[in-house]
Design a protein around this motif. Structure first.
Motif, PDB file in Angstrom:
ATOM      1  N   ILE A 182       0.839  -1.212  -0.016  1.00 52.14           N
ATOM      2  CA  ILE A 182       0.223  -0.200   0.099  1.00 52.14           C
ATOM      3  C   ILE A 182       0.632   1.278   0.089  1.00 52.14           C
ATOM      4  O   ILE A 182       2.244   1.454   0.783  1.00 52.14           O
ATOM      5  CB  ILE A 182      -1.169   0.371   1.758  1.00 52.14           C
ATOM      6  N   VAL A 188       1.391   5.509  -0.182  1.00 55.06           N
ATOM      7  CA  VAL A 188       0.337   5.913   0.381  1.00 55.06           C
ATOM      8  C   VAL A 188       1.502   7.482  -0.076  1.00 55.06           C
ATOM      9  O   VAL A 188       1.895   8.025   0.347  1.00 55.06           O
ATOM     10  CB  VAL A 188       0.647   6.812   2.133  1.00 55.06           C
ATOM     11  N   ALA A 230      -4.732   0.390   6.303  1.00 58.54           N
ATOM     12  CA  ALA A 230      -3.895  -0.728   5.753  1.00 58.54           C
ATOM     13  C   ALA A 230      -4.134  -1.867   6.279  1.00 58.54           C
ATOM     14  O   ALA A 230      -3.571  -3.063   5.424  1.00 58.54           O
ATOM     15  CB  ALA A 230      -2.249   0.426   5.163  1.00 58.54           C
ATOM     16  N   SER A 283      -5.714  -4.574   5.724  1.00 55.19           N
ATOM     17  CA  SER A 283      -5.602  -4.925   3.782  1.00 55.19           C
ATOM     18  C   SER A 283      -4.353  -5.141   3.388  1.00 55.19           C
ATOM     19  O   SER A 283      -4.462  -6.029   2.550  1.00 55.19           O
ATOM     20  CB  SER A 283      -5.835  -3.152   3.258  1.00 55.19           C
ATOM     21  N   LEU A 284      -3.142  -5.035   3.354  1.00 56.16           N
ATOM     22  CA  LEU A 284      -2.262  -5.985   3.362  1.00 56.16           C
ATOM     23  C   LEU A 284      -1.990  -7.849   4.011  1.00 56.16           C
ATOM     24  O   LEU A 284      -2.544  -7.833   4.988  1.00 56.16           O
ATOM     25  CB  LEU A 284      -0.910  -5.500   4.081  1.00 56.16           C
ATOM     26  N   PHE A 318       3.920  -1.523   3.579  1.00 51.79           N
ATOM     27  CA  PHE A 318       3.667   0.006   3.877  1.00 51.79           C
ATOM     28  C   PHE A 318       4.295   1.159   3.783  1.00 51.79           C
ATOM     29  O   PHE A 318       5.466   1.271   4.338  1.00 51.79           O
ATOM     30  CB  PHE A 318       3.109   0.496   5.379  1.00 51.79           C
TER      31      PHE A 318
END
Lengths: 246, 246, 246, 246
Positions: free
Chosen positions: C159, C161, C173, C176-177, C183
């Motif tokens: 992800i 950002v 996040a 979702s990972l 990240f």
């Protein structure tokens, strides 16, 4: 300044006062031997040759005991430049620490005066011994005092701060400085810089400037020329500001 | 030094000699008006307030006309530190160029002496006018001469070189320096540094050191704190060396 | 990817779909002319020669309209490296902004999938047009959505950002990972980094790492070799972290 | 790629092929135990917990034996970016050395092909073992060959060079590259860069670019935020160039 050094690749600094003394790296030395030696002359100590020299500030600092938290060599020039200190300046130092900056301030303000405040009696005592023995100049005043509680001197040219909470000397620094005098702080963390700047703005300091110096040393040869592979990436931020009006 | 400036955010530097003179940015000024003003006092010129100040080296350089090829502010402190120049130093400068370094050398060696060699009559003439008018000190000697053809002064503390072929003054610099004197060159290209170092080694210079200074200015605020987005990435390499033995 | 470009020192990128289209810098182009051209062949447009080429990511980004706030070229490689993105990766991007990073993510994850969240309909629409016309790959999903309110995709590899308050997507996040997913945040101010790191620690992210990339471009020639004089000093800090356990 | 790792703060990478094998740091491991484990599951080895993970390129490189002369982590992203390598790329590497770059090229070009030339049989043998055991991908071809004597592959997307005399592969690289293909060299000394650039110009390479990457790692906390004090100042210059026309 009656600076004197022996050199054999390293610099050994002491005064020629006719006394016997212990010099780190050389052992006990009878300084009578050197009374009448001129710069460039050689001297033999236990089979090894030394050259008699007049050291400069770089050599003086190289001869000091290295402690962990020093004002780094790469920053001294910039601090001196931003402070405006030169011959006859009157300078106050808050936080003498390793003494690296103290000796530099004495060197550049000579024949002016440096007032060093430190809360540690030990720090002031050690500095006093070095300054006296190395004949760095007579106009140094060491004070075992907390600079955050007030600065005696007024109308000084520059105030140099190296303590963990520099924001706590901002008010008394303002009172102590002459018009156009410089406030300089040496600050490791950007989070401290944010707090310091806020306080400087509040106390009416002007021309506040924050920078850091990255020095890259180079290896240079006909076939191999490149920056050194590892090095100092960060020491401290240098914060400077001016008192403009009373 | 009887330094004097007017300040309104910028520094205007000139001497209070009682004459009328043209000051860039201010127009024609009758300096009689300022003869008895003290530091911190305000003066009104055509409706605008100025403060009377004693400028330091940073302010002095800020008041000079900026030309393209200058010794950059960020490098001056390091050059002064490595040169060992301070009160009473005798300094030779080869290549005066923009004068930024000349004025710095005068400031830090005061009350010593600076000898500036430059092949351009114009450069020396302009510098002479500034130094005289700004009362930077009496001990400056400008010479319209090619320093590569020889240096008159002997036993000097430091020689500072800012010309395209610094290797061509290495021999005469060695002769001119005192023992432990410093040779400093300001050199834009690493390819020039390679040639210079080769020559320094050949002429018996010691402690040859090559570095460059990267300065990062910071924007600091409670919410936004970051390095400035664009800036100076490179000016020149600073090469320093020592004459150790005769 | 069926990448296609014309080159005359600059890269012009568009698809050969047989339609007439307006290409910035070239005017209206009938793409039928290029249908059967091979890489390396020349084409003449109004008297000027162009070479047919297959562009890479550097060329693709060079052909995009430059807006002020871009993810800088110097940072893209490091972001890709730290993200672990490569062929077949599934990537979520929060804040598509200039699209520089979006196109890079598509390029490196190909033939994987990139999901871009942005609150601006315009940003998503413009990106959609470029991605379709330039034939960058079919697996891009643009969403006019606020990523801070939740991420639909689960088990994603990375992800990325780029929004002013990255701390506000840290929780979603994490959900979702996939395990060992990355990240990555691109953050201009150190003050924002402090807030982000605090949040990452709280949400159980591991291996949190903060760095910045300074790129020095060099001018190189036999006689003149030196870093470029001015350049980009700072863009953003790159913050990376890992989800290790569920 | 069927990447597999155990993680306990460090990454241990090996294939689950059902054999017993010696893993540095873990001892002899019977890989049968892990055949059916999913990402995120825990495994206990001699009383210590490990998590089963799919490693990315950063983790893969962290698990390799560190030798002195490696392509540094900070440079890998930039090399990948400038090379244009991504899925399906055909890449030639001249000088495999530590293998850090080889593994990165395999990772980013997957499922393309990497051809590695090295004059050391040992280097190619060791790399072969790692690539096979770690299941990094089947399309790697190691050649115990001197790349300076010619490159077999034609029409390749990128050629990456890490040898002391990169100028000696410039001619054969030009022949081997496709139009718009990239030549990348990793070069420690600027003196080597000067020679390389001269040769690249002579062989008709275009868009020659020289840069170096300085990475600053940061320590970040609410009270203490600053760049790390020491670090890598220099590894190598990255030289990139394009073949534009046949």
């Amino acid at each position: 300044m009656d600076l004197f050094a022996l050199y054999d690749g390293k610099y050994y600094i002491f005064s020629r006062d006719g006394k016997k003394k212990f010099i780190r790296g050389l052992g006990v030395i009878d300084t009578k031997r050197f009374m009448d030696k001129n710069e460039g002359e050689k001297i033999n100590i236990l089979g090894q040759d030394f050259i008699v020299l007049k050291p400069n500030i770089q050599d003086i600092l190289s001869a000091m005991e290295r402690k962990e938290q020093i004002v780094h060599f790469k920053d001294i020039g910039t601090i001196i430049y931003l402070s405006g200190i030169h011959a006859y300046s009157r300078v106050v130092e808050i936080g003498a620490g390793s003494g690296f900056l103290t000796l530099s301030l004495i060197y550049y303000s000579y024949p002016g005066t440096v007032y060093s405040y430190d809360i540690s009696e030990n720090v002031i005592k050690n500095l006093s011994e070095i300054i006296n023995d190395w004949k760095l100049g007579g106009n140094w005043v060491g004070k075992v005092r907390d600079g955050r509680e007030g600065i005696d001197e007024k109308n000084v040219d520059s105030i140099i701060v190296d303590i963990p909470d520099p924001w706590n000397v901002v008010s008394s620094a303002y009172e102590s400085l002459r018009v156009n005098g410089t406030f300089i702080a040496y600050v490791p963390n950007i989070t401290q810089v944010v707090l310091l700047k806020e306080k400087l703005l509040k106390e009416n300091f002007k021309n506040i400037d924050v920078g850091e110096i990255i020095e890259r040393k180079w290896v240079v040869g006909e076939r191999e020329s490149r920056p050194e592979n590892t090095g100092i990436m960060h020491t401290s931020f240098i914060v400077s500001a001016r008192k403009i009006s009373d």
